[in-house]
Motif scaffolding. Structure first.
Motif, PDB file in Angstrom:
ATOM      1  N   GLU A   1       0.824  -1.218   0.000  1.00 51.39           N
ATOM      2  CA  GLU A   1       0.000   0.000   0.000  1.00 51.39           C
ATOM      3  C   GLU A   1       0.853   1.262   0.000  1.00 51.39           C
ATOM      4  OE1 GLU A   1      -4.079  -1.837   1.935  1.00 51.39           O
ATOM      5  OE2 GLU A   1      -2.755  -0.689   3.258  1.00 51.39           O
ATOM      6  N   ALA A   2       2.144   1.115   0.312  1.00 50.87           N
ATOM      7  CA  ALA A   2       3.066   2.253   0.208  1.00 50.87           C
ATOM      8  C   ALA A   2       3.637   2.359  -1.208  1.00 50.87           C
ATOM      9  CB  ALA A   2       4.194   2.094   1.212  1.00 50.87           C
ATOM     10  N   GLY A   3       3.360   1.354  -2.056  1.00 46.33           N
ATOM     11  CA  GLY A   3       3.790   1.429  -3.454  1.00 46.33           C
ATOM     12  C   GLY A   3       4.855   0.430  -3.872  1.00 46.33           C
ATOM     13  N   ALA A   4       5.251  -0.488  -2.984  1.00 43.88           N
ATOM     14  CA  ALA A   4       6.282  -1.465  -3.364  1.00 43.88           C
ATOM     15  C   ALA A   4       5.752  -2.423  -4.430  1.00 43.88           C
ATOM     16  CB  ALA A   4       6.741  -2.254  -2.140  1.00 43.88           C
ATOM     17  N   ASP A   5       6.599  -2.726  -5.420  1.00 45.21           N
ATOM     18  CA  ASP A   5       6.255  -3.689  -6.478  1.00 45.21           C
ATOM     19  C   ASP A   5       6.858  -5.061  -6.187  1.00 45.21           C
ATOM     20  OD1 ASP A   5       5.262  -1.499  -8.103  1.00 45.21           O
ATOM     21  OD2 ASP A   5       7.368  -1.027  -8.485  1.00 45.21           O
ATOM     22  N   ILE A   6       7.802  -5.112  -5.248  1.00 45.26           N
ATOM     23  CA  ILE A   6       8.430  -6.389  -4.883  1.00 45.26           C
ATOM     24  C   ILE A   6       8.428  -6.484  -3.360  1.00 45.26           C
ATOM     25  CG2 ILE A   6      10.511  -7.814  -4.988  1.00 45.26           C
ATOM     26  CD1 ILE A   6      11.327  -6.430  -7.512  1.00 45.26           C
ATOM     27  N   ILE A   7       7.867  -7.563  -2.838  1.00 46.46           N
ATOM     28  CA  ILE A   7       7.923  -7.766  -1.384  1.00 46.46           C
ATOM     29  C   ILE A   7       8.824  -8.962  -1.097  1.00 46.46           C
ATOM     30  CG2 ILE A   7       5.807  -6.583  -0.692  1.00 46.46           C
ATOM     31  CD1 ILE A   7       4.311  -9.235  -0.789  1.00 46.46           C
ATOM     32  N   ILE A   8       9.635  -8.817  -0.057  1.00 46.71           N
ATOM     33  CA  ILE A   8      10.638  -9.826   0.293  1.00 46.71           C
ATOM     34  C   ILE A   8      10.163 -10.564   1.549  1.00 46.71           C
ATOM     35  CG2 ILE A   8      13.072 -10.209   0.844  1.00 46.71           C
ATOM     36  CD1 ILE A   8      13.718  -7.511  -0.469  1.00 46.71           C
ATOM     37  N   THR A   9      10.190 -11.889   1.486  1.00 49.28           N
ATOM     38  CA  THR A   9       9.601 -12.712   2.551  1.00 49.28           C
ATOM     39  C   THR A   9      10.379 -12.636   3.875  1.00 49.28           C
ATOM     40  OG1 THR A   9      10.898 -14.639   1.931  1.00 49.28           O
ATOM     41  CG2 THR A   9       8.769 -14.363   0.822  1.00 49.28           C
ATOM     42  N   ALA A  10       9.757 -13.157   4.908  1.00 48.67           N
ATOM     43  CA  ALA A  10      10.339 -13.130   6.258  1.00 48.67           C
ATOM     44  C   ALA A  10      11.350 -14.257   6.495  1.00 48.67           C
ATOM     45  CB  ALA A  10       9.218 -13.216   7.296  1.00 48.67           C
ATOM     46  N   SER A  11      11.872 -14.843   5.425  1.00 48.98           N
ATOM     47  CA  SER A  11      12.747 -16.018   5.576  1.00 48.98           C
ATOM     48  C   SER A  11      14.238 -15.681   5.682  1.00 48.98           C
ATOM     49  CB  SER A  11      12.527 -16.981   4.399  1.00 48.98           C
ATOM     50  OG  SER A  11      12.608 -16.285   3.177  1.00 48.98           O
ATOM     51  N   TYR A  12      14.560 -14.392   5.797  1.00 46.53           N
ATOM     52  CA  TYR A  12      15.968 -13.974   5.837  1.00 46.53           C
ATOM     53  C   TYR A  12      16.813 -14.828   6.796  1.00 46.53           C
ATOM     54  CZ  TYR A  12      20.021 -10.890   6.441  1.00 46.53           C
ATOM     55  OH  TYR A  12      21.287 -10.381   6.498  1.00 46.53           O
ATOM     56  N   GLN A  13      16.293 -15.008   8.000  1.00 46.27           N
ATOM     57  CA  GLN A  13      17.053 -15.770   8.990  1.00 46.27           C
ATOM     58  C   GLN A  13      16.361 -17.108   9.308  1.00 46.27           C
ATOM     59  OE1 GLN A  13      19.463 -12.872  10.601  1.00 46.27           O
ATOM     60  NE2 GLN A  13      19.448 -13.686  12.669  1.00 46.27           N
ATOM     61  N   ALA A  14      15.490 -17.537   8.386  1.00 46.87           N
ATOM     62  CA  ALA A  14      14.789 -18.822   8.559  1.00 46.87           C
ATOM     63  C   ALA A  14      15.622 -19.906   7.905  1.00 46.87           C
ATOM     64  CB  ALA A  14      13.411 -18.756   7.898  1.00 46.87           C
ATOM     65  N   THR A  15      16.202 -20.767   8.729  1.00 48.42           N
ATOM     66  CA  THR A  15      16.994 -21.874   8.188  1.00 48.42           C
ATOM     67  C   THR A  15      16.528 -23.166   8.848  1.00 48.42           C
ATOM     68  OG1 THR A  15      18.663 -21.679   9.922  1.00 48.42           O
ATOM     69  CG2 THR A  15      19.065 -20.425   7.899  1.00 48.42           C
ATOM     70  N   ILE A  16      16.722 -24.258   8.137  1.00 47.91           N
ATOM     71  CA  ILE A  16      16.345 -25.558   8.699  1.00 47.91           C
ATOM     72  C   ILE A  16      17.185 -25.814   9.963  1.00 47.91           C
ATOM     73  CG2 ILE A  16      16.290 -28.050   8.221  1.00 47.91           C
ATOM     74  CD1 ILE A  16      15.716 -27.184   5.231  1.00 47.91           C
ATOM     75  N   GLN A  17      18.468 -25.386   9.908  1.00 49.51           N
ATOM     76  CA  GLN A  17      19.349 -25.580  11.066  1.00 49.51           C
ATOM     77  C   GLN A  17      18.891 -24.720  12.248  1.00 49.51           C
ATOM     78  OE1 GLN A  17      20.099 -24.866   7.910  1.00 49.51           O
ATOM     79  NE2 GLN A  17      21.881 -26.010   7.196  1.00 49.51           N
ATOM     80  N   GLY A  18      18.457 -23.489  11.966  1.00 45.99           N
ATOM     81  CA  GLY A  18      18.011 -22.584  13.033  1.00 45.99           C
ATOM     82  C   GLY A  18      16.723 -23.068  13.685  1.00 45.99           C
ATOM     83  N   PHE A  19      15.785 -23.557  12.862  1.00 44.86           N
ATOM     84  CA  PHE A  19      14.548 -24.115  13.427  1.00 44.86           C
ATOM     85  C   PHE A  19      14.869 -25.396  14.200  1.00 44.86           C
ATOM     86  CE2 PHE A  19      12.289 -21.842   9.778  1.00 44.86           C
ATOM     87  CZ  PHE A  19      11.668 -20.902  10.584  1.00 44.86           C
ATOM     88  N   GLY A  20      15.808 -26.175  13.649  1.00 41.11           N
ATOM     89  CA  GLY A  20      16.207 -27.424  14.298  1.00 41.11           C
ATOM     90  C   GLY A  20      16.728 -27.174  15.711  1.00 41.11           C
ATOM     91  N   ALA A  21      17.490 -26.091  15.869  1.00 41.17           N
ATOM     92  CA  ALA A  21      18.035 -25.763  17.198  1.00 41.17           C
ATOM     93  C   ALA A  21      16.919 -25.460  18.192  1.00 41.17           C
ATOM     94  CB  ALA A  21      18.985 -24.573  17.076  1.00 41.17           C
ATOM     95  N   LYS A  22      15.737 -25.143  17.675  1.00 44.73           N
ATOM     96  CA  LYS A  22      14.598 -24.872  18.564  1.00 44.73           C
ATOM     97  C   LYS A  22      13.728 -26.114  18.747  1.00 44.73           C
ATOM     98  CE  LYS A  22      14.226 -19.957  18.238  1.00 44.73           C
ATOM     99  NZ  LYS A  22      14.528 -19.554  19.602  1.00 44.73           N
ATOM    100  N   GLY A  23      14.188 -27.231  18.191  1.00 41.90           N
ATOM    101  CA  GLY A  23      13.467 -28.482  18.413  1.00 41.90           C
ATOM    102  C   GLY A  23      12.492 -28.861  17.309  1.00 41.90           C
ATOM    103  N   PHE A  24      12.462 -28.079  16.212  1.00 37.62           N
ATOM    104  CA  PHE A  24      11.549 -28.443  15.119  1.00 37.62           C
ATOM    105  C   PHE A  24      12.172 -29.515  14.232  1.00 37.62           C
ATOM    106  CE2 PHE A  24      10.182 -24.153  16.269  1.00 37.62           C
ATOM    107  CZ  PHE A  24       8.817 -24.356  16.413  1.00 37.62           C
ATOM    108  N   SER A  25      11.323 -30.388  13.691  1.00 39.29           N
ATOM    109  CA  SER A  25      11.809 -31.428  12.786  1.00 39.29           C
ATOM    110  C   SER A  25      12.138 -30.790  11.438  1.00 39.29           C
ATOM    111  CB  SER A  25      10.724 -32.491  12.597  1.00 39.29           C
ATOM    112  OG  SER A  25       9.643 -31.930  11.875  1.00 39.29           O
ATOM    113  N   LYS A  26      12.775 -31.568  10.583  1.00 36.31           N
ATOM    114  CA  LYS A  26      13.104 -31.095   9.242  1.00 36.31           C
ATOM    115  C   LYS A  26      11.820 -30.719   8.488  1.00 36.31           C
ATOM    116  CE  LYS A  26      15.971 -32.574   5.342  1.00 36.31           C
ATOM    117  NZ  LYS A  26      14.981 -32.969   4.332  1.00 36.31           N
TER     118      LYS A  26
END
Ligand SMILES: [Zn+2]
Length: 340
Positions: free
Chosen positions: A66-91
């Motif tokens: 709504e501010a006029g961006a034509d490209i939005i970048i997802t929230a996955s910048y620091q989302a890694t399988i290894q990082g989630f794994g350290a929190k106890g999530f499965s693959k």
């Protein structure tokens, strides 16, 4: 060459043509979540909100559209399988979270298109831009240094023992999952050194079916943050057929002109820039602090100059907001036609 290759290579040029020559990228994502009260003091940083605050993630994407961006970048910048794994999530759970980051951005785009078709005017009284236009969802991939969450995406120093195969295997599954998630492209962001650029380039060649951009960061206006040559880093990107744009993000505005000049010497691919607000990140304090050097006045006043010398995708990184993006749209001649 398969059907997909043709589409991959022309995605950005087609999009830029439809966008009037210059497209607008969104602004700071994690720092905007924080401005809305999210506590990101966590190894997952903004990706923590994929677990706890998906509504806020969707809202921030929508605010940028709504501010006029034509490209939005997802929230996955620091989302890694290894990082989630350290929190106890499965693959499997971790892969679901990666896909969720793209789903949420796509949902925001759908909501936005609905609002556009239900609105009588393209500019609402409360200052929103509701203009039906091509919008891309870019799946963010932050560096190995970002995963370490110790500020090393601003030093690029992974130690002498680091090797290409390690980085490739660190990123491989994450990149595959994001490439199959429905995103339009992958945004390799804040790439701090050459070896990580090489790892990404080789992973893209392993049958990844969507295009990507490579965006480096610099703290001296000459090299990338590790001290590796920006020219050499940009050459890695240039030589990769699936890379559809090359540029700079999360870097002080005062360095941007010089960096564009360097990149354009070695590539004809579109150049993207989304600087931060000019403050520095203090990894010990985990805070953005004002720098004591040359001031970065409101960077929006430089945007047309950056486009004149070669940038064709412009947005903001950390500490920029939807207001920054609105101001960028207002200053671009190609966009002002539908701005109030
Ligand atoms: Zn940033």
């Amino acid at each position: 060459m398969g059907l997909n290759n043709g589409k991959v290579e022309t995605l950005m040029s087609d999009f830029l043509r439809k966008s009037g020559g210059v497209a607008v990228i969104d602004g700071g994502f994690a720092t905007e979540l924080e401005r809305h009260g999210a506590d990101l003091n966590d190894p997952l940083w903004s990706a923590k909100c994929l677990l706890t605050s998906t509504d806020l993630v969707r809202q921030v994407h929508l605010d940028y559209l709504e501010a006029g961006a034509d490209i939005i970048i997802t929230a996955s910048y620091q989302a890694t399988i290894q990082g989630f794994g350290a929190k106890g999530f499965s693959k499997e759970e971790s892969e679901t979270m990666l896909k969720r980051s793209v789903d949420i951005a796509c949902e925001a785009r759908n909501v936005y298109y609905e609002r556009c078709s239900n609105s009588a005017s393209t500019f609402t009284s409360d200052g929103k831009i509701l203009k039906n236009r091509p919008i891309l969802v870019a799946a963010s991939v932050g560096s190995y240094g970002a995963y370490l969450a110790d500020g090393s995406e601003y030093s690029g120093d992974y130690g002498d023992a680091m090797d290409l195969e390690f980085l490739k295997s660190f990123h491989r599954r994450r990149v595959q999952v994001l490439a199959e998630s429905g995103a339009d492209l992958i945004a390799f962001e804040t790439v701090p050194n050459k070896i990580e650029a090489q790892a990404y380039a080789e992973l893209l060649a392993e049958g990844i079916k969507i295009p990507a951009w490579f965006s480096f960061n610099s703290k001296d206006g000459v090299n990338v943050v590790s001290g590796d040559s920006l020219i050499e880093c940009a050459e890695v990107a240039d030589s990769c057929p699936k890379v559809v744009a090359v540029g700079i993000n999360c870097t002080p505005p005062r360095f941007i002109s010089g960096l564009i000049q360097s990149i354009k010497k070695i590539t004809t691919k579109p150049i993207l820039i989304y600087p931060n607000s000019g403050e520095n990140y203090d990894a010990d304090l985990k805070q953005w602090v004002k720098n004591t050097g040359v001031p970065d006045e409101d960077f929006v006043s430089y945007v047309n100059k950056w486009c004149e010398i070669g940038a064709s995708l412009v947005g903001g990184c950390c500490r920029t907001t939807p207001n920054t993006i609105k101001a960028i749209c207002r200053t671009l001649p190609s966009r002002s036609s539908y701005m109030a």
